[in-house]
Design an enzyme around this catalytic site. Structure first.
Site, PDB file in Angstrom:
ATOM      1  N   ASP A  13       0.811  -1.220   0.000  1.00  0.00           N
ATOM      2  CA  ASP A  13       0.000   0.000   0.000  1.00  0.00           C
ATOM      3  C   ASP A  13       0.846   1.274   0.000  1.00  0.00           C
ATOM      4  O   ASP A  13       0.458   2.294   0.566  1.00  0.00           O
ATOM      5  CB  ASP A  13      -0.962   0.014   1.209  1.00  0.00           C
ATOM      6  N   LYS A  16       1.780   2.012  -5.140  1.00  0.00           N
ATOM      7  CA  LYS A  16       2.300   1.426  -6.389  1.00  0.00           C
ATOM      8  C   LYS A  16       1.350   1.697  -7.557  1.00  0.00           C
ATOM      9  O   LYS A  16       1.777   2.028  -8.654  1.00  0.00           O
ATOM     10  CB  LYS A  16       2.487  -0.101  -6.223  1.00  0.00           C
ATOM     11  N   ALA A  39      -3.928  -7.938  -3.660  1.00  0.00           N
ATOM     12  CA  ALA A  39      -3.461  -6.576  -3.917  1.00  0.00           C
ATOM     13  C   ALA A  39      -4.650  -5.633  -4.068  1.00  0.00           C
ATOM     14  O   ALA A  39      -5.731  -6.045  -4.481  1.00  0.00           O
ATOM     15  CB  ALA A  39      -2.628  -6.553  -5.194  1.00  0.00           C
ATOM     16  N   GLY A  40      -4.447  -4.382  -3.723  1.00  0.00           N
ATOM     17  CA  GLY A  40      -5.461  -3.349  -3.962  1.00  0.00           C
ATOM     18  C   GLY A  40      -4.722  -2.104  -4.399  1.00  0.00           C
ATOM     19  O   GLY A  40      -4.053  -1.465  -3.594  1.00  0.00           O
ATOM     20  N   HIS A  41      -4.770  -1.808  -5.679  1.00  0.00           N
ATOM     21  CA  HIS A  41      -4.008  -0.681  -6.230  1.00  0.00           C
ATOM     22  C   HIS A  41      -4.981   0.419  -6.651  1.00  0.00           C
ATOM     23  O   HIS A  41      -5.879   0.189  -7.462  1.00  0.00           O
ATOM     24  CB  HIS A  41      -3.148  -1.154  -7.412  1.00  0.00           C
ATOM     25  N   THR A 130      -5.669 -11.569   3.709  1.00  0.00           N
ATOM     26  CA  THR A 130      -6.798 -10.916   3.054  1.00  0.00           C
ATOM     27  C   THR A 130      -7.949 -11.906   2.844  1.00  0.00           C
ATOM     28  O   THR A 130      -9.001 -11.524   2.334  1.00  0.00           O
ATOM     29  CB  THR A 130      -6.375 -10.332   1.689  1.00  0.00           C
ATOM     30  N   GLN A 224       1.993  -6.155  -3.180  1.00  0.00           N
ATOM     31  CA  GLN A 224       2.461  -6.259  -1.793  1.00  0.00           C
ATOM     32  C   GLN A 224       3.725  -5.398  -1.604  1.00  0.00           C
ATOM     33  O   GLN A 224       3.901  -4.427  -2.320  1.00  0.00           O
ATOM     34  CB  GLN A 224       2.707  -7.715  -1.374  1.00  0.00           C
ATOM     35  N   THR A 414       2.492  13.715  -4.439  1.00  0.00           N
ATOM     36  CA  THR A 414       1.982  14.657  -3.440  1.00  0.00           C
ATOM     37  C   THR A 414       0.449  14.658  -3.309  1.00  0.00           C
ATOM     38  O   THR A 414      -0.093  15.557  -2.668  1.00  0.00           O
ATOM     39  CB  THR A 414       2.455  16.090  -3.781  1.00  0.00           C
TER      40      THR A 414
HETATM   41  P1  GDP Z   1      -0.749   0.226  -3.529  1.00  0.00           P
HETATM   42  O1  GDP Z   1      -1.314  -1.037  -3.010  1.00  0.00           O
HETATM   43  O2  GDP Z   1       0.720   0.334  -3.295  1.00  0.00           O
HETATM   44  O3  GDP Z   1      -1.110   0.501  -4.957  1.00  0.00           O
HETATM   45  O4  GDP Z   1      -1.406   1.402  -2.660  1.00  0.00           O
HETATM   46  P2  GDP Z   1      -2.959   1.550  -2.270  1.00  0.00           P
HETATM   47  O5  GDP Z   1      -3.693   2.047  -3.454  1.00  0.00           O
HETATM   48  O6  GDP Z   1      -3.462   0.325  -1.588  1.00  0.00           O
HETATM   49  O7  GDP Z   1      -2.871   2.645  -1.139  1.00  0.00           O
HETATM   50  C1  GDP Z   1      -2.295   3.890  -1.375  1.00  0.00           C
HETATM   51  C2  GDP Z   1      -3.352   4.959  -1.039  1.00  0.00           C
HETATM   52  O8  GDP Z   1      -2.724   6.225  -1.007  1.00  0.00           O
HETATM   53  C3  GDP Z   1      -4.425   5.072  -2.108  1.00  0.00           C
HETATM   54  O9  GDP Z   1      -5.612   5.462  -1.497  1.00  0.00           O
HETATM   55  C4  GDP Z   1      -3.904   6.176  -3.024  1.00  0.00           C
HETATM   56  O10 GDP Z   1      -4.934   6.862  -3.706  1.00  0.00           O
HETATM   57  C5  GDP Z   1      -3.239   7.070  -2.020  1.00  0.00           C
HETATM   58  N1  GDP Z   1      -2.079   7.832  -2.514  1.00  0.00           N
HETATM   59  C6  GDP Z   1      -1.123   7.443  -3.404  1.00  0.00           C
HETATM   60  N2  GDP Z   1      -0.167   8.402  -3.514  1.00  0.00           N
HETATM   61  C7  GDP Z   1      -0.535   9.396  -2.673  1.00  0.00           C
HETATM   62  C8  GDP Z   1       0.065  10.647  -2.303  1.00  0.00           C
HETATM   63  O11 GDP Z   1       1.129  11.023  -2.777  1.00  0.00           O
HETATM   64  N3  GDP Z   1      -0.610  11.396  -1.386  1.00  0.00           N
HETATM   65  C9  GDP Z   1      -1.784  11.003  -0.825  1.00  0.00           C
HETATM   66  N4  GDP Z   1      -2.350  11.798   0.074  1.00  0.00           N
HETATM   67  N5  GDP Z   1      -2.357   9.830  -1.138  1.00  0.00           N
HETATM   68  C10 GDP Z   1      -1.740   9.032  -2.037  1.00  0.00           C
HETATM   69  P1  IMO Z   2      -0.869  -4.227  -2.201  1.00  0.00           P
HETATM   70  O1  IMO Z   2      -0.439  -4.774  -3.538  1.00  0.00           O
HETATM   71  C1  IMO Z   2      -0.885  -4.632   2.130  1.00  0.00           C
HETATM   72  C2  IMO Z   2      -0.858  -8.691   3.752  1.00  0.00           C
HETATM   73  C3  IMO Z   2      -2.098  -9.124   4.507  1.00  0.00           C
HETATM   74  C4  IMO Z   2      -1.481 -10.073   5.513  1.00  0.00           C
HETATM   75  C5  IMO Z   2      -0.387 -10.757   4.697  1.00  0.00           C
HETATM   76  C6  IMO Z   2      -0.775 -12.105   4.120  1.00  0.00           C
HETATM   77  O2  IMO Z   2      -2.166  -3.533  -2.228  1.00  0.00           O
HETATM   78  O3  IMO Z   2       0.238  -3.446  -1.561  1.00  0.00           O
HETATM   79  P2  IMO Z   2      -2.310 -12.828   2.067  1.00  0.00           P
HETATM   80  O4  IMO Z   2      -3.769 -12.608   1.811  1.00  0.00           O
HETATM   81  O5  IMO Z   2      -1.428 -12.271   1.010  1.00  0.00           O
HETATM   82  O6  IMO Z   2      -1.976 -14.245   2.387  1.00  0.00           O
HETATM   83  O7  IMO Z   2      -2.018 -11.991   3.426  1.00  0.00           O
HETATM   84  O8  IMO Z   2      -0.070  -9.871   3.650  1.00  0.00           O
HETATM   85  N1  IMO Z   2      -1.101  -8.194   2.378  1.00  0.00           N
HETATM   86  C7  IMO Z   2      -1.059  -6.903   2.037  1.00  0.00           C
HETATM   87  N2  IMO Z   2      -0.882  -5.803   2.793  1.00  0.00           N
HETATM   88  N3  IMO Z   2      -0.993  -4.522   0.791  1.00  0.00           N
HETATM   89  C8  IMO Z   2      -1.143  -5.613   0.032  1.00  0.00           C
HETATM   90  O9  IMO Z   2      -1.126  -5.552  -1.331  1.00  0.00           O
HETATM   91  C9  IMO Z   2      -1.219  -6.875   0.649  1.00  0.00           C
HETATM   92  N4  IMO Z   2      -1.385  -8.133   0.190  1.00  0.00           N
HETATM   93  C10 IMO Z   2      -1.293  -8.928   1.266  1.00  0.00           C
HETATM   94  O10 IMO Z   2      -2.723  -8.033   5.119  1.00  0.00           O
HETATM   95  O11 IMO Z   2      -0.868  -9.355   6.530  1.00  0.00           O
HETATM   96 MG    MG Z   3      -2.859  -1.675  -1.763  1.00  0.00          MG
END
Ligand code: GDP
Ligand code: IMO
Ligand code: MG
Length: 428
Positions: A13, A16, A39-41, A130, A224, A414
């Site tokens: 998170d 990415k 994953a949650g992007h 998850t 991850q 940012t």
């Molecule tokens: P990922 O799993 O690495 O793709 O990240 P996630 O999407 O799960 O979580 C990142 C969160 O931060 C999301 O809600 C994005 O919209 C947000 N985000 C990403 N870059 C920035 C940033 O530079 N500033 C702020 N405030 N939020 C951001």
């Molecule tokens: P993104 O791509 C944050 C964490 C889970 C748990 C551990 C094992 O969005 O960054 P799993 O379901 O993979 O067997 O869970 O890994 N986890 C993540 N934490 N971002 C993720 O993906 C994750 N994918 C798995 O919360 O601790």
């Molecule tokens: Mg994520």
């Protein structure tokens, strides 16, 4: 550069999705190489928030090819729902813009059952997965009893393969008090989804080889984070795949020498979802404030993320293990209102200082962070897209991190929006 690998340097998170979305403008192909719909992007495009779990983030752009590589574990149902979700946003997923490796491993409903049953049984010592069946699916892959996508082509041979899986799973299901499964129900399930998934199937290693020969620009999208890596993460509180950039080669079928530029995505502070050690975790109002401003709720599960200060020791360690070339620093704006910002620059264990995070769970439990205090900038950096517009103290914070981790920060994000980003170097 013709190939760029994106990985998270912390516990996931890091942002990415946003960085991949931004870089995919210049890429021809965007490829997932490990993980699955755990994953949650998140992408924010023209005011619209798009959340992707399984599809490579490049899917939202027109005329880009995306690939789900063999290193991924693919839940057909999750794929179909994500395709439907995107279609409601007027983003069409077709065999023109998505190809899936023939040898990708399938997640079956029984994998999810087992994931949830194990977590329930573990009680307090649960991993905090998850619940998507990721771990059990990778277990079956390594145990050589998985169903691969290509197996759906020859559905008549499937019952034999399924009985091998069920020989194993029904024993476990009985022990967990779950109902036993008969092969027919899985065959029916696979027959149902077969026609929706097979059109995307391709020999993707050959496709990528062609891309390489044509000098096409390939962007590998990690899921991850490196601290969740099955080998180098905070085991056992990790995911079940290698999240290291080297996996981009194995999880797609390109040689390791083909990976030109490896970018580590790093949040300006630290978060973690699920159980496991977290040396700089804050249990006070500062941690709460980071979570509130950073909107730190899981993209996939909606769970509250644990928050803490930037741990430069852990990030430096992941850089050294994985061979990251440069950093994209995200969520700098979240720190705007903090008058003092801490950076963890070492650990103390029983009065001794160490400069790395140990594997021993006993030692991990004793780790106390050593902080360096940094003056905040107390100014709004949200949406800044020129380095010259960043306050002096924000630049000092960036410089301090760079000096400590030993590699440059070349991208700064940012805000969640696609356009709010600073590039200090051309990436492709
Ligand atoms: P990922 O799993 O690495 O793709 O990240 P996630 O999407 O799960 O979580 C990142 C969160 O931060 C999301 O809600 C994005 O919209 C947000 N985000 C990403 N870059 C920035 C940033 O530079 N500033 C702020 N405030 N939020 C951001
Ligand atoms: P993104 O791509 C944050 C964490 C889970 C748990 C551990 C094992 O969005 O960054 P799993 O379901 O993979 O067997 O869970 O890994 N986890 C993540 N934490 N971002 C993720 O993906 C994750 N994918 C798995 O919360 O601790
Ligand atoms: Mg994520």
């Amino acid at each position: 550069m013709t190939s760029v690998v994106i990985v998270g340097t912390q516990w996931g998170d890091e942002g990415k999705g946003k960085i991949v979305d931004s870089l995919s403008q210049d890429a021809d192909v965007i490829v997932r190489f490990q993980g699955g719909h755990n994953a949650g992007h998140t992408l924010v495009v023209d005011g619209q928030t798009i959340k992707l779990s399984l599809l490579p983030s490049g899917i939202v752009r027109k005329n880009k090819l995306t690939i789900i590589g063999n290193g991924v574990v693919l839940d057909p149902q999750a794929l179909i729902s994500e395709i439907n979700y995107l279609s409601k946003l007027n983003i069409a997923v077709t065999s023109e813009n998505l190809r899936i490796a023939e040898n990708v491993t399938l997640i079956l409903p029984l994998h999810k059952d087992l994931d949830l049953a194990r977590e329930k049984q573990a009680g307090k010592s649960k991993i905090g997965t998850t619940g998507r069946g990721i771990g059990p699916a990778y277990e079956d892959k390594v145990a050589r009893r998985s169903i691969k996508l290509i197996d759906l082509e020859d559905i008549n041979k499937i019952p034999e393969k399924i009985s091998r899986i069920l020989d194993h799973h029904n024993i476990l299901r009985k022990a967990f008090g779950l109902t036993e499964i008969c092969a027919d129900s899985i065959v029916d399930y696979l027959k149902d989804i077969q026609s929706q998934i097979l059109p995307f199937m391709d020999n993707t290693w050959r496709l990528l080889n062609e891309m390489r020969l044509k000098d096409k620009k390939v962007l590998f999208e990690g899921a991850q984070g490196l601290l969740l890596d099955i080998d180098f993460g905070t085991y056992p509180f990790v995911t079940s795949s290698n999240t290291l950039p080297a996996q981009a080669a194995i999880g797609t079928g390109v040689g390791p020498k083909y990976l030109d530029n490896i970018i580590g995505i790093t949040k300006a502070y630290t978060t973690r979802v699920g159980s496991g050690p977290f040396p700089t975790e804050l249990f006070d109002e500062i941690g709460e404030k980071l979570g509130d401003i950073g909107k730190e709720f899981g993209t996939v599960t909606g769970r509250e993320r644990r928050c803490g200060w930037f741990d430069a020791v852990l990030v430096r360690q992941t850089i050294q293990i994985s061979g990251i070339d440069m950093i994209a620093l995200t969520k700098l704006d979240v720190l705007d209102t903090f008058d003092k910002i801490m950076i963890c620059i070492g650990y103390e264990i029983d009065g001794q200082q160490i400069d790395y995070f140990p594997f021993s769970e006993n030692m991990q439990s004793k780790v106390k962070p050593i902080y360096e205090e940094h003056n905040g900038w107390l100014a709004d950096t949200s949406g800044v897209n020129d380095i010259n517009d960043l306050p002096y103290n924000a630049l000092q914070y960036i410089k301090k991190i760079e000096e400590f981790i030993g590699i440059p920060i070349k991208i700064i994000s940012t805000s969640p929006k696609r356009e709010d980003i600073i590039f200090l170097e051309n990436i492709f």
